[in-house]
Design an enzyme around this catalytic site. Structure first.
Site, PDB file in Angstrom:
ATOM      1  N   GLU A 442       0.822  -1.215   0.000  1.00 57.40           N
ATOM      2  CA  GLU A 442       0.000   0.000   0.000  1.00 57.40           C
ATOM      3  C   GLU A 442       0.861   1.273   0.000  1.00 57.40           C
ATOM      4  O   GLU A 442       0.712   2.142   0.856  1.00 57.40           O
ATOM      5  CB  GLU A 442      -0.979  -0.010   1.176  1.00 57.40           C
ATOM      6  CG  GLU A 442      -1.980  -1.157   1.083  1.00 57.40           C
ATOM      7  CD  GLU A 442      -3.075  -1.106   2.125  1.00 57.40           C
ATOM      8  OE1 GLU A 442      -2.993  -0.278   3.057  1.00 57.40           O
ATOM      9  OE2 GLU A 442      -4.027  -1.894   2.021  1.00 57.40           O
ATOM     10  N   GLU A 524      -4.723  -9.098   0.918  1.00 56.58           N
ATOM     11  CA  GLU A 524      -5.476  -8.778   2.131  1.00 56.58           C
ATOM     12  C   GLU A 524      -6.959  -8.876   1.809  1.00 56.58           C
ATOM     13  O   GLU A 524      -7.391  -8.517   0.702  1.00 56.58           O
ATOM     14  CB  GLU A 524      -5.143  -7.375   2.661  1.00 56.58           C
ATOM     15  CG  GLU A 524      -3.743  -7.249   3.226  1.00 56.58           C
ATOM     16  CD  GLU A 524      -3.438  -5.866   3.802  1.00 56.58           C
ATOM     17  OE1 GLU A 524      -4.394  -5.165   4.223  1.00 56.58           O
ATOM     18  OE2 GLU A 524      -2.259  -5.488   3.831  1.00 56.58           O
TER      19      GLU A 524
END
Length: 827
Positions: A442, A524
């Site tokens: 991220e 995720e």
């Protein structure tokens, strides 16, 4: 005459004894000396919290400092000046990390150790190796700075030969550790949390982490291995060097051997690679994690000068959008969980048994893969994955050059990323469990020109260091760049071998239509959407697996998995303030027990045909909101005293088409389940004590059932150890589950009772607590309140090599006490 004969015989006997004695001495002198010495350097350190002036000086007086053994994490230890509501155990409301680090405290501290080395002219190099120090460490030897290391998650080593005093004289090593400012999004711990090793080598030797074993091919009859070694010559002499390699199986049998002449090696470094064939090789897999050892010996001018043993597994991996991920030619769907590095009540302390237990728990609960988020795990963790058959995504960084916190790794990335990436890959490349390298998670700059440039460099370097594994990265939506469309992220995946998708299940099919060769892994995902994510994996070969956030609860990221009751639905936000200290979104809780989402996942993964949960009562006029990472406040219990006659929300999870619910033998109702759209049946049940039973049927035939029974009143404390015998070694532990039971031995799932621990014998309580994410008062306290009937105490040998019995006693008012003995012995 008799006396003379006696004296002659006596003389003769004495001569024989002298000859035997001299012969034994001669043999002893000629016995093989070690070619290198690797010493675990954990014992007998001095520690002091605070930035002390001149503490690196060997003459500095550290007599009043605390004595301790490594590994060590000072952030998990109780703070001074305890004050209810402000300072509780290791938690402070004034913590600069606040919710991110679970309200724990960092700071600056010093470690010191005094040691001597015996004289041995064979050894010309001494290395000090640190498995993990968080963070910004400086290493001093005899008052001189040897080096520094900013990153808190990669192993590092220094050659300290030139800094040492002559053999037999005292040396002082001092390590300064700085965990200052806001530098993390989760609990990091503070200090020398990994093992330390002192390594002595000869002049012609194998480089640090200098052996790499790779499986080139496997057939029915043999496996072809590639063994690479880096040999160093620190002398000015040119030496004739030979490399001797033995491949040894788990039973100690030599499966293959090779001798390779390296020729003349002048001062410097030389690499060599040799192919070796292993007949009838036993492959490493999830089901049968067979391991081998590569014993590599350096022979220079006819004398052995170094020898190492490297554990590895023989296996092949392949990634393809059409065939998915295959291990030894067989398709494997990755049932994954994200894990941070802490060990719950032990903090970040890397105790070998604690690392192993986390892997055991993950595998026991259906996982076959772990993403080490968002940093390299310990060597001991990967060793356990190798032994137990669990696959790993090994991740390097959580940030590149743009910060997520003011004092995080972005300050050091440009100078250190190559060193840290090499440290991770060279240390971990022989682990058969490791199947991916991940270069980040991220990243803010992920989809702009800066990010493209950095990614290209990182991928190229990872491939240069190890071309046998794919490179991936966890990529998310543009929540940090509002207004950007997901389609603009396409260039992100041009350089990645496998595309890591964070929470992007809805993009699987859409992206595949446009990029049919893209291999996707869900890096995720949300636990409440586990079924939808897993359908995406099962139905699409190009989606090779799913990693839930998270596999187990960890410290920090407080209340990420919360649920709340309010008058109207609220935002599904994550982090919660004081007194929350753990994330509470794992499938497994801090004590190692299953949470509701783990039971749900058992059905998703076909490990169970039926599971049942009952929701805590919600007051009339109120509604529940749980975060994206959370779960409804339900658990497997039929103890709801005070709610007689009230309707209870009951959920049954199954893939069978019909569910029947009974209460005390009476049918409450039946519902159908369409597994194409979901696996949950909802019931409203008026509460009365007794037995609630769910039955699943297929074509009218009962396939499985689940019962929840009302228990009796609390009567006893039950103690159960995961292992009743452990080694007399500080790296071993016994985890003791504490349960409140009725007089029939049934665990009471709603019991919240203070329990007082006491211990005697040759052990200590290394950690204790319950799974409640906001019960700070029970964290590592001798008085611990049970949560949903359970708590945990972790026992540790008080000293290496000290054998005996350790006895744990647990007491509570009005209950029969629990007591358990753990035997500490050599094994």
């Amino acid at each position: 005459m008799k006396n003379l004969r006696y004296k002659n015989r006596r003389k003769s006997f004495q001569s024989i004894l002298l000859f035997v004695f001299l012969l034994l001495v001669s043999i002893a002198c000629k016995q093989k000396q070690p070619d290198r010495i690797e010493t675990l350097f954990d014992d007998d350190w001095k520690f002091q919290l605070g930035d002390l002036e001149d503490a690196e000086n060997p003459t500095f007086k550290d007599d009043t400092w605390r004595s301790l053994d490594l590994p060590h994490d000072w952030s998990i230890e109780n703070l001074p000046n305890q004050e209810p509501g402000k300072v509780i155990g290791p938690f402070s409301k004034e913590s600069i990390g606040t919710t991110a680090t679970g309200y724990t405290v960092g700071g600056t501290a010093w470690y010191r150790k005094t040691f001597t080395l015996n004289k041995d002219d064979r050894f010309s190099q001494v290395i000090i190796n640190f498995d993990g120090v968080y963070m910004n460490s400086e290493v001093w030897v005899n008052g001189k700075l040897v080096g520094s290391h900013p990153y808190g998650y990669t192993a590092f080593h220094f050659d300290i030969t030139e800094y040492l005093n002559p053999a037999g004289e005292l040396n002082v090593i001092a390590v300064k550790v700085k965990n200052e400012g806001k530098n993390s999004r989760w609990y990091t711990g503070s200090g020398i949390y990994g093992h330390v090793w002192l390594i002595q080598k000869q002049s012609i030797r194998i480089a640090h982490n200098g052996v790499f074993v790779n499986t080139e091919s496997v057939s029915e009859n043999e496996a072809k291995l590639s063994v690479s070694a880096t040999v160093e010559n620190s002398t000015s002499d040119i030496s004739e060097v030979q490399l001797q390699i033995s491949i040894v199986d788990a039973d100690g049998n030599v499966a293959a051997k090779s001798e390779i002449p390296m020729g003349s090696i002048p001062n410097g470094i030389k690499d060599i690679t040799q192919s070796i064939k292993v007949p009838k090789a036993k492959l490493w897999s999830i089901e049968t994690p067979n391991l081998y050892t590569a014993e590599v010996k350096v022979v220079a001018n006819g004398e052995t000068t170094d020898q190492t043993a490297t554990t590895f597994g023989i296996r092949t991996i392949h990634f393809d959008a059409k065939t998915g991920f295959t291990l030894n030619g067989k398709t494997v769907l990755l049932k994954g969980g994200n894990l941070h590095h802490d060990n719950g009540f032990l903090g970040s302390t890397t105790i070998d048994r604690a690392e192993e237990r986390r892997v055991e728990l993950m595998k026991a609960n259906g996982f076959n893969a772990i993403r080490a988020s968002h940093n390299p795990p310990s060597k001991q963790f990967l060793d356990a994955c190798d032994r137990l058959g669990v696959l790993v995504m090994d991740e390097a960084f959580d940030q590149w050059v743009r910060p997520k916190n003011p004092q995080d790794y972005h300050l050091y990335f440009r100078e250190w990323w190559k060193k840290d990436l090499k440290s991770m890959i060279y240390r971990d490349r022989n682990h058969p469990s490791v199947i991916f390298w991940s270069i980040g998670n991220e990243l803010n700059e992920r989809a702009d020109s800066l990010g493209y440039t950095i990614r290209k460099e990182l991928v190229a370097e990872a491939h240069r260091l190890d071309s046998t594994r794919p490179v991936t990265e966890g990529v998310c939506e543009f929540w940090d760049h509002w207004g950007r469309e997901w389609s603009t992220a396409a260039p992100v995946f041009n350089d990645l071998d496998v595309a890591g998708y964070n929470y992007l299940q809805k993009q699987f099919e859409l992206d595949h239509a446009e990029y049919p060769d893209r291999i996707i892994v869900s890096t995720e995902s949300y636990a409440p959407e586990a079924y939808a994510f897993w359908q995406g994996v099962e139905e699409n070969s190009y989606v090779i697996g799913d990693f839930v956030w998270t596999g187990m609860d960890h410290l920090g990221e407080t209340g990420c998995g919360n649920s709340k009751i309010s008058e109207k639905p609220g935002p599904r936000v994550g982090l919660q303030p004081w007194p929350w200290f753990s994330n509470y979104c794992g499938d497994i809780d801090l004590c190692g027990s299953k949470k509701p989402q783990s039971y749900y996942r058992d059905v998703v993964w076909n490990n169970s045909k039926i599971e049942m949960m009952v929701h805590t009562p919600i007051p009339e006029g109120m509604v529940e909101t749980y975060s994206y990472w959370g779960w409804p406040d339900e658990y497997p219990s039929w103890n709801w005293a005070g709610n007689e006659g009230n309707l209870m929300d009951v959920r049954v999870f199954s893939k069978c088409p019909k569910v029947r619910l009974e209460l005390n033998g009476k049918v409450i109702g039946e519902q159908t389940i369409d597994a194409n759209t979901g696996i949950t049946a909802h019931f409203k049940v008026p509460y009365e004590p007794g037995v609630l039973k769910a039955i699943v049927l297929d074509e009218g035939v009962e396939r499985a059932s689940k019962e929840l029974k009302t228990t009796g009143a609390p009567a006893k404390i039950k103690l159960t150890a995961d292992r009743p015998e452990i080694k007399a070694n500080r790296n071993d532990l016994s985890y003791v589950k504490v349960e409140i039971t009725d007089d029939q031995g049934n665990v009471i799932p709603d019991a919240s009772i203070p329990v007082t621990f006491s211990i005697s014998g040759v052990g200590e309580i290394a950690g204790s607590g319950n799974a409640n994410p906001n019960d700070m008062a029970s964290f590592n306290n001798k008085v611990c309140k049970t949560f949903r009937g359970e708590a945990l105490a972790i026992l540790r040998p008080i000293k290496n090599d000290k054998m005996g019995i350790v006895t744990l006693k647990a007491e509570a008012n009005g209950l029969v006490s629990g007591e358990i003995e753990i035997k500490i012995q050599y094994k």
